[in-house]
Motif scaffolding. Structure first.
Motif, short mmCIF file in Angstrom:
data_model
loop_
_atom_site.label_atom_id
_atom_site.label_comp_id
_atom_site.label_asym_id
_atom_site.label_seq_id
_atom_site.Cartn_x
_atom_site.Cartn_y
_atom_site.Cartn_z
N VAL A 124 -14.43 -2.08 17.13
CA VAL A 124 -13.14 -1.38 17.15
C VAL A 124 -12.99 -0.53 15.88
O VAL A 124 -12.60 0.64 15.95
N PHE A 125 -13.33 -1.10 14.72
CA PHE A 125 -13.20 -0.30 13.50
C PHE A 125 -14.10 0.92 13.56
O PHE A 125 -13.67 2.04 13.29
N GLU A 126 -15.34 0.72 13.94
CA GLU A 126 -16.28 1.86 13.96
C GLU A 126 -15.84 2.90 15.01
O GLU A 126 -16.00 4.09 14.77
N GLY A 127 -15.28 2.43 16.10
CA GLY A 127 -14.76 3.37 17.10
C GLY A 127 -13.66 4.23 16.49
O GLY A 127 -13.60 5.44 16.73
N SER A 128 -12.78 3.64 15.69
CA SER A 128 -11.69 4.42 15.11
C SER A 128 -12.24 5.41 14.08
O SER A 128 -11.72 6.50 13.92
N VAL A 129 -13.31 5.04 13.39
CA VAL A 129 -13.93 5.97 12.43
C VAL A 129 -14.62 7.10 13.19
O VAL A 129 -14.45 8.28 12.86
N THR A 187 -8.50 2.22 11.45
CA THR A 187 -8.15 2.73 10.11
C THR A 187 -6.64 2.79 9.91
O THR A 187 -6.16 2.82 8.78
N LYS A 188 -5.89 2.83 10.99
CA LYS A 188 -4.42 2.86 10.86
C LYS A 188 -3.84 1.50 10.53
O LYS A 188 -2.69 1.41 10.12
N ASN A 189 -4.60 0.45 10.75
CA ASN A 189 -4.10 -0.89 10.49
C ASN A 189 -4.61 -1.46 9.17
O ASN A 189 -4.64 -2.68 8.98
N VAL A 190 -5.02 -0.57 8.28
CA VAL A 190 -5.39 -0.99 6.93
C VAL A 190 -4.59 -0.12 5.97
O VAL A 190 -4.55 1.10 6.12
N ARG A 191 -3.91 -0.77 5.00
CA ARG A 191 -3.11 -0.02 4.03
C ARG A 191 -3.83 -0.03 2.69
O ARG A 191 -4.46 -1.01 2.30
N GLY A 243 0.81 -1.22 0.00
CA GLY A 243 0.00 0.00 0.00
C GLY A 243 0.84 1.27 0.00
O GLY A 243 2.04 1.24 0.25
N ASP A 244 0.17 2.40 -0.29
CA ASP A 244 0.86 3.69 -0.34
C ASP A 244 0.50 4.55 0.86
O ASP A 244 1.18 5.48 1.21
N THR A 245 -0.61 4.24 1.47
CA THR A 245 -1.10 5.12 2.54
C THR A 245 -1.98 4.34 3.52
O THR A 245 -2.40 3.23 3.22
N ASP A 246 -2.23 4.95 4.67
CA ASP A 246 -3.18 4.38 5.64
C ASP A 246 -4.61 4.62 5.19
O ASP A 246 -4.91 5.66 4.62
N LEU A 247 -5.50 3.73 5.59
CA LEU A 247 -6.92 3.96 5.32
C LEU A 247 -7.40 5.22 6.06
O LEU A 247 -8.32 5.90 5.62
N ALA A 248 -6.74 5.56 7.17
CA ALA A 248 -7.11 6.77 7.91
C ALA A 248 -7.02 8.01 7.01
O ALA A 248 -7.77 8.96 7.17
N ASP A 249 -6.09 7.97 6.04
CA ASP A 249 -5.90 9.10 5.12
C ASP A 249 -6.82 9.04 3.92
O ASP A 249 -6.88 10.00 3.15
N ALA A 250 -7.40 7.91 3.67
CA ALA A 250 -8.06 7.70 2.38
C ALA A 250 -9.35 6.92 2.56
O ALA A 250 -9.67 6.02 1.78
N LEU A 251 -10.10 7.31 3.58
CA LEU A 251 -11.31 6.54 3.90
C LEU A 251 -12.48 7.00 3.03
O LEU A 251 -12.84 8.17 3.03
N THR A 252 -13.04 6.06 2.26
CA THR A 252 -14.23 6.34 1.46
C THR A 252 -15.26 5.28 1.82
O THR A 252 -14.92 4.25 2.41
N THR A 253 -16.52 5.51 1.44
CA THR A 253 -17.55 4.51 1.74
C THR A 253 -17.22 3.21 1.00
O THR A 253 -17.42 2.12 1.55
N GLU A 254 -16.72 3.33 -0.22
CA GLU A 254 -16.34 2.15 -1.01
C GLU A 254 -15.33 1.28 -0.25
O GLU A 254 -15.47 0.07 -0.13
N ARG A 255 -14.30 1.94 0.27
CA ARG A 255 -13.25 1.19 0.99
C ARG A 255 -13.78 0.65 2.32
O ARG A 255 -13.38 -0.44 2.75
N ALA A 256 -14.64 1.41 2.97
CA ALA A 256 -15.22 0.92 4.22
C ALA A 256 -16.00 -0.36 3.95
O ALA A 256 -15.95 -1.33 4.71
#
Ligand SMILES: C[C@@H](O)[C@H](NC(=O)OP(=O)(O)OC[C@H]1O[C@@H](n2cnc3c(N)ncnc32)[C@H](O)[C@@H]1O)C(=O)O
Ligand SMILES: [Fe+2]
Length: 530
Positions: free
Chosen positions: A485-490, A453-457, A418-431
């Motif tokens: 846990v995921f929803e908490g991070s979002v 979101t930090k543990n998804v690249r 990956g190039d980035t964390d999901l935290a930086d690039a969160l879209t509904t599609e990716r969710a």
């Protein structure tokens, strides 16, 4: 301005006067001490009825009757106690003809540290009797970044000491007994930024029943409980990118907890502040201080809107007294390091180095943890992570390839993905895609344990990384915890979490088991103030 605060949520009848001109706070308290067992709500309320008028009178005398507002703990707490203190506060505001301020007791436990430390936007750890949670401020509200999945931390310790036949409160007695203790292994349960005490407490009781030395169990109980709280605090600092931590709550009076938190912050270059003990345990000083800030912001209430709320959660409070600055928007990323991956200071538990497309991930020893606990956790997590990464890939979930495992060094060599964390690039599609991935994992009885979101690249696909808190389980509760846990991070980081969580759950439903989503709803609605 002079504000009189009234506190009476459970065991402490207290009144205080805070003077904003001098920043001085006078506190008068009268504690309820149960003759046997824990806190009995009826007895505690009787104590309030007796002691609240007395402490208020002493506070009024101190202020020579010059009061500009009355603030009181509106909740959470024991209904019968809250009602007594609330009635007294309303009557006093009426008699003095001054405005009334309704304060959330949990927010007060944390604002006192922020006020004293002069921090802008810290992560807040509340370690009190009936609660245990981590809060971060974001978009005008405190967000719950992590919390206990069962009892509050003080109550967990008090239940253990009741089993030993010791009087309430047990926390200080465990601290004393621990001074002569040695380490024994107990369960350690952290799930992302959430944690649970029930397994640990039953194991501690069993250990004593089976003949382990009480001081050894007390020592190890502290080592485990406080290491768990310190670990989740560090994870919250890492997730939010904050470098300030404040402590609140009665258990915060424990020297070992404060020592661990201070050591963790020092190791990662963050600042730590714990208020003096009189502001940590339940007290009306913290109510008066926050009450003054609320009153200055015009945040007063009419008598008819001043009902008490035994389940008042800190994230329900519209924060009127702070600028709309936020802590919890970021994550480990910086301008120089958009992935947040290459700055070793930022990771919560490992130092990560990227060399020629290979990630070298080393779980560093944590000075705050007991060396035996530290060695066990680093070894177990390294071994499990390697195993779960490859099992996840077999389940059809993209993960980095494991090139090498060095158990004694707690080091993994992994493919860079990956190039980035999901935290930086969160879209509904990716969710949505992540929801599908977690459903596939769970279908194979694999639990990620920390899918923030930090543990998804994000690359050509979504990759799950960091399985260090993962384990095997086919139980819907454990699967639902992953989703929680995921929803908490979002919720802790996104401006508009609702559509992202919906897409995530849709993706999960498309591949996984509906029963897990039902369990998720149940976890969300669970009252945790026990
Ligand atoms: C809702 C409200 O009523 C409740 N307040 C409360 O529980 O009181 P607090 O003063 O924050 O915390 C009391 C707890 O703090 C523990 N405690 C006190 N001194 C301690 C010590 N030295 N070590 C460990 N625990 C300690 C006690 O055993 C007790 O469980 C809360 O904030 O959750
Ligand atoms: Fe409290």
């Amino acid at each position: 301005m002079r504000v009189l605060g009234v506190e009476g949520t459970a065991w402490c009848a207290s009144a205080a006067v805070h003077d904003t001109a001098t920043d001085e706070t006078f506190i008068e308290s009268d504690a309820y001490e149960p003759e046997s067992g824990g806190i009995h709500p009826r007895e505690a309320a009787e104590h309030m009825g007796d002691a609240i008028p007395r402490v208020i009178e002493t506070a009024l005398d101190h202020a020579d009757g010059e009061i500009d507002a009355v603030a009181f703990s509106q909740g959470p707490g024991l209904g019968p106690c809250l009602r007594v203190a609330g009635t007294a506060a309303r009557a006093l505001a009426g008699t003095l003809d001054v405005p009334l301020v309704g304060v959330n007791h949990m927010v007060a436990h944390l604002e006192i540290g922020r006020h004293e430390a002069d921090f802008d936007s810290p992560v807040c750890l509340n370690a009190s009797g009936a609660n245990a949670h981590l809060l971060g401020f974001h978009d005008g509200r405190y967000r719950v970044l992590g919390e206990t999945m069962d009892t509050g931390v003080g109550n967990a310790i008090d239940k253990f000491t009741r089993h030993l036949g010791w009087s309430h409160p047990g926390g200080p007695k465990v601290e004393e007994a621990a001074k002569d203790g040695e380490y024994v292994d107990l369960p350690y349960v952290v799930k992302g930024m959430d944690f649970s005490f029930s397994g640990l407490m039953s194991a501690a009781k069993d250990a004593v029943d089976e003949g382990a030395a009480v001081e050894d169990v007390c020592f190890s109980l502290q080592e485990h409980i406080f290491a768990m709280l310190t670990e989740v605090s560090e994870r919250a600092l890492s997730l939010t990118g904050s470098d300030e931590l404040v402590l609140g709550g009665g258990v915060g009076q424990n020297d070992r907890l404060r020592e661990m938190l201070a050591e963790m912050c020092e190791q990662r270059g963050a600042e730590f502040y714990a208020p003096e003990p009189r502001f940590l345990r339940d007290n009306a000083g913290m109510i008066a201080v926050l009450g003054a800030e609320m009153a200055a912001a015009g945040d007063t209430i009419e008598i008819e809107d001043s009902a008490i709320d035994p389940d008042f959660r800190p994230d329900e409070v519209p924060v009127t007294w702070r600028e709309n600055e936020s802590v919890a928007v970021g994550h480990g990323a910086t301008a120089d390091d958009p992935s947040g991956l290459t700055d070793p200071r930022r990771g919560a538990e490992a130092v990560v180095d990227v060399q020629d497309g290979v990630v070298v991930k080393r779980r560093i020893p944590k000075a705050y943890r007991h060396p035996d606990l530290d060695a066990n956790l680093r070894r177990d997590r390294t071994v499990l992570e390697a195993r779960l990464l490859s099992e996840a890939r077999k389940a059809g979930v993209p993960t980095p390839l494991v090139h090498d495992v060095d158990v004694p060094e707690a080091t993994l060599r992994l493919q860079h993905v990956g190039d980035t964390d999901l935290a930086d690039a969160l879209t509904t599609e990716r969710a949505r895609t992540l929801g599908e991935h977690l459903a596939r994992l769970h279908g194979r009885e694999l639990v990620h344990g920390d899918p923030t979101t930090k543990n998804v690249r994000v690359g050509d696909r979504l990759f799950l990384i960091d399985f260090g808190l993962g384990y095997h389980s086919g139980h819907p509760e454990d699967h639902a915890m992953d989703l929680h846990v995921f929803e908490g991070s979002v919720e802790g980081t996104a401006a508009e979490p609702a559509p992202l969580c919906r897409a995530f759950e849709d993706g999960y439903a498309a591949v996984g088991d509906e029963a897990v989503l039902e369990r998720l709803a149940e976890i969300r609605g669970r009252g945790r103030y026990q």
